[in-house]
Design a protein around this motif. Structure first.
Motif, PDB file in Angstrom:
ATOM      1  N   GLY A 242       0.827  -1.205   0.000  1.00 30.03           N
ATOM      2  CA  GLY A 242       0.000   0.000   0.000  1.00 30.03           C
ATOM      3  C   GLY A 242       0.859   1.251   0.000  1.00 30.03           C
ATOM      4  N   ASN A 243       1.927   1.259   0.803  1.00 28.02           N
ATOM      5  CA  ASN A 243       2.824   2.403   0.832  1.00 28.02           C
ATOM      6  C   ASN A 243       3.537   2.574  -0.507  1.00 28.02           C
ATOM      7  OD1 ASN A 243       4.084   4.621   1.979  1.00 28.02           O
ATOM      8  ND2 ASN A 243       5.557   3.431   3.148  1.00 28.02           N
ATOM      9  N   LEU A 244       3.918   1.465  -1.122  1.00 25.72           N
ATOM     10  CA  LEU A 244       4.550   1.519  -2.444  1.00 25.72           C
ATOM     11  C   LEU A 244       3.627   2.180  -3.456  1.00 25.72           C
ATOM     12  CD1 LEU A 244       6.801   0.726  -4.447  1.00 25.72           C
ATOM     13  CD2 LEU A 244       5.650  -1.493  -4.704  1.00 25.72           C
ATOM     14  N   LEU A 245       2.346   1.827  -3.413  1.00 20.67           N
ATOM     15  CA  LEU A 245       1.384   2.398  -4.350  1.00 20.67           C
ATOM     16  C   LEU A 245       1.291   3.916  -4.158  1.00 20.67           C
ATOM     17  CD1 LEU A 245      -0.401   1.073  -6.506  1.00 20.67           C
ATOM     18  CD2 LEU A 245      -2.280   1.093  -4.868  1.00 20.67           C
ATOM     19  N   VAL A 246       1.316   4.359  -2.911  1.00 19.94           N
ATOM     20  CA  VAL A 246       1.279   5.800  -2.635  1.00 19.94           C
ATOM     21  C   VAL A 246       2.492   6.486  -3.247  1.00 19.94           C
ATOM     22  CG1 VAL A 246       1.388   7.549  -0.812  1.00 19.94           C
ATOM     23  CG2 VAL A 246      -0.093   5.551  -0.532  1.00 19.94           C
ATOM     24  N   HIS A 247       3.668   5.916  -3.034  1.00 18.61           N
ATOM     25  CA  HIS A 247       4.891   6.551  -3.532  1.00 18.61           C
ATOM     26  C   HIS A 247       4.995   6.483  -5.052  1.00 18.61           C
ATOM     27  CE1 HIS A 247       6.930   7.862   0.086  1.00 18.61           C
ATOM     28  NE2 HIS A 247       6.562   6.742   0.682  1.00 18.61           N
ATOM     29  N   LEU A 248       4.454   5.447  -5.657  1.00 17.16           N
ATOM     30  CA  LEU A 248       4.430   5.403  -7.123  1.00 17.16           C
ATOM     31  C   LEU A 248       3.605   6.548  -7.687  1.00 17.16           C
ATOM     32  CD1 LEU A 248       4.099   1.563  -7.826  1.00 17.16           C
ATOM     33  CD2 LEU A 248       6.103   3.019  -8.195  1.00 17.16           C
ATOM     34  N   ASP A 249       2.574   6.938  -6.972  1.00 14.98           N
ATOM     35  CA  ASP A 249       1.785   8.102  -7.367  1.00 14.98           C
ATOM     36  C   ASP A 249       2.579   9.381  -7.133  1.00 14.98           C
ATOM     37  OD1 ASP A 249      -0.008  10.434  -6.949  1.00 14.98           O
ATOM     38  OD2 ASP A 249      -1.615   9.003  -7.327  1.00 14.98           O
ATOM     39  N   TRP A 250       3.188   9.508  -5.943  1.00 12.98           N
ATOM     40  CA  TRP A 250       3.922  10.734  -5.609  1.00 12.98           C
ATOM     41  C   TRP A 250       5.143  10.948  -6.504  1.00 12.98           C
ATOM     42  CZ3 TRP A 250       3.868  10.247   0.482  1.00 12.98           C
ATOM     43  CH2 TRP A 250       2.586  10.591   0.943  1.00 12.98           C
ATOM     44  N   THR A 251       5.710   9.887  -7.043  1.00  9.39           N
ATOM     45  CA  THR A 251       6.847  10.030  -7.954  1.00  9.39           C
ATOM     46  C   THR A 251       6.414  10.185  -9.407  1.00  9.39           C
ATOM     47  OG1 THR A 251       7.017   7.613  -8.048  1.00  9.39           O
ATOM     48  CG2 THR A 251       8.485   8.772  -6.507  1.00  9.39           C
ATOM     49  N   GLY A 252       5.120  10.087  -9.683  1.00 13.42           N
ATOM     50  CA  GLY A 252       4.607  10.290 -11.025  1.00 13.42           C
ATOM     51  C   GLY A 252       4.602   9.061 -11.901  1.00 13.42           C
TER      52      GLY A 252
END
Length: 398
Positions: free
Chosen positions: A157-167
């Motif tokens: 779940g955290n990975l998915l958030v960061h994949l969004d934040w990194t574009g």
């Protein structure tokens, strides 16, 4: 200062329960301050973090606060389950540093490269899971090994958030946060399903009670655990909303049915026990509310806060306060005043849910009131348990 640090890094529960409780205060005060400024008609033009403030708040409650408490719990409990040596001071110091680095990276993400923020923040749970997996391998049992898998689910779940934040992807924050929260809830369904009836049964036995003890029914346990695990998997897989609703309904009914056999009424007057039952009741209620929201009959935000504040916040506070007494060899009696802390967290969950149901007029008041109750609950815990973080172990640690 050196001796203080050596004491705090002597046990997993000391460093991580203290870090989690302090972070619970800091992060909620920061969120309430931002919200209060806007409620008063002002505006915070710039924040140190790059995410939207409500996303920062949700992310840090799930992966910051809950991550610290999970670290303290597993690093304390797993050696007891397996007979493996407890993590040494060097590992605990490094693990705490990795966790803190993640919090600082996310907090100051406006000044950092998003890939660096992702790398630092995503490091903690794998670092923790590797140690736990090594300890579990000493005495491998499927019911324990799946906990490492659940940590991986929370990390996803955290990975998915960061994949969004990194574009890299779009619209990954919402499902990532939900996956993380529901992954933590699934861990509570597993661990809570063991300790709540066991601790209650032990207390009743110590009191001389021989009949009417808590009952755990295997079919209900399997249903409750399976549905709780499948729910975040469904969110991660972008399953249809009706399927998510049915899984949440199954999880809610199963947790409620499990709790019904655990003699909650007997715990009245024993805060260290009824707080565990209350936290598990919030878990069932949160799942049922989430099911209702999936079919348009309730607010999803309200349901998620019942789970996040009432179940995760309430259960972790109850577990921390009991685990510290047990592992320090102290009598299993909550200090005077802890009942108010447990009640404050439950009230915070209900008030925050009401804020999402009552329309915009009462929203700010309800959310700020809920934040104040959360802050009060953890402030009481730190006031009463603060000396115990530095206390020596008693003659009979659990």
């Amino acid at each position: 200062m050196t001796s203080l640090f050596r004491i705090l890094t002597g046990d997993g529960f000391r460093i991580f329960f203290l870090a989690g409780a302090l972070f619970a205060l800091f992060s909620m005060i920061a969120w309430a301050t931002w919200l209060g400024v806007h409620a008063a008609g002002g505006m915070v033009i710039r924040t140190p973090f790059a995410a939207a403030p409500h996303h920062w708040h949700a992310h840090e409650m799930i992966f910051g606060y809950a991550g610290a408490v999970l670290g303290g719990f597993f690093l304390t409990a797993v050696p007891s389950w397996t007979g493996a040596p407890a993590a040494r001071r060097g590992y605990l110091s490094l693990a705490a540093a990795v966790w803190l680095a993640g919090r600082l990276a996310v907090l100051w993400s406006n000044a950092l490269d998003p890939w660096l923020v992702a790398a630092v923040d995503l490091a903690f749970l794998p670092f923790l899971a590797a140690k736990i997996a090594a300890q579990l391998a000493r005495r491998p049992k499927p019911q324990n090994l799946m906990l490492a898998g659940l940590l991986a689910l929370v990390w996803s779940g955290n990975l998915l958030v960061h994949l969004d934040w990194t574009g890299v992807i779009r619209d990954g924050v919402a499902p990532g946060l939900r996956t993380g929260l529901l992954g933590v809830a699934a861990i509570i369904a597993v661990i809570g399903g063991r300790i709540v009836p066991a601790f209650t049964r032990n207390a009743m036995a110590r009191s001389g009670r021989e009949t009417g003890l808590p009952l755990s029914r295997r079919p209900l346990d399997i249903a409750g655990i399976a549905s709780a695990i499948l729910l975040p998997v469904a969110i991660l897989a972008d399953a249809p909303e009706p399927l998510v609703g049915l899984l949440a309904l199954a999880a809610g009914l199963a947790q409620t049915a499990r709790l019904a056999g655990w003699r909650s009424g007997w715990t009245v007057g024993q805060p260290l026990l009824w707080s565990l039952h209350l936290g598990f009741a919030m878990l069932g209620a949160g799942y049922l509310a989430l099911a209702a929201s999936a079919f348009g009959a309730f607010s999803e935000v309200a349901a998620l806060h019942i789970l996040g504040i009432g179940a995760v916040g309430g259960m972790t506070l109850a577990v921390m306060s009991r685990a510290m007494l047990g592992h320090l060899g102290r009598p299993l009696v909550a200090p005077r005043g802890m009942a108010a802390a447990y009640a404050a967290i439950a009230a915070a969950a209900l008030l925050r849910a009401a804020g999402s149901l009552g329309g915009i007029a009462g929203y700010h008041g309800a959310v700020l009131g809920s934040a104040a109750l959360w802050i009060a609950g953890f402030a009481i815990f730190l006031w009463l348990y603060g000396p115990l973080f530095l206390a020596p172990r008693g003659p009979h640690p659990a």
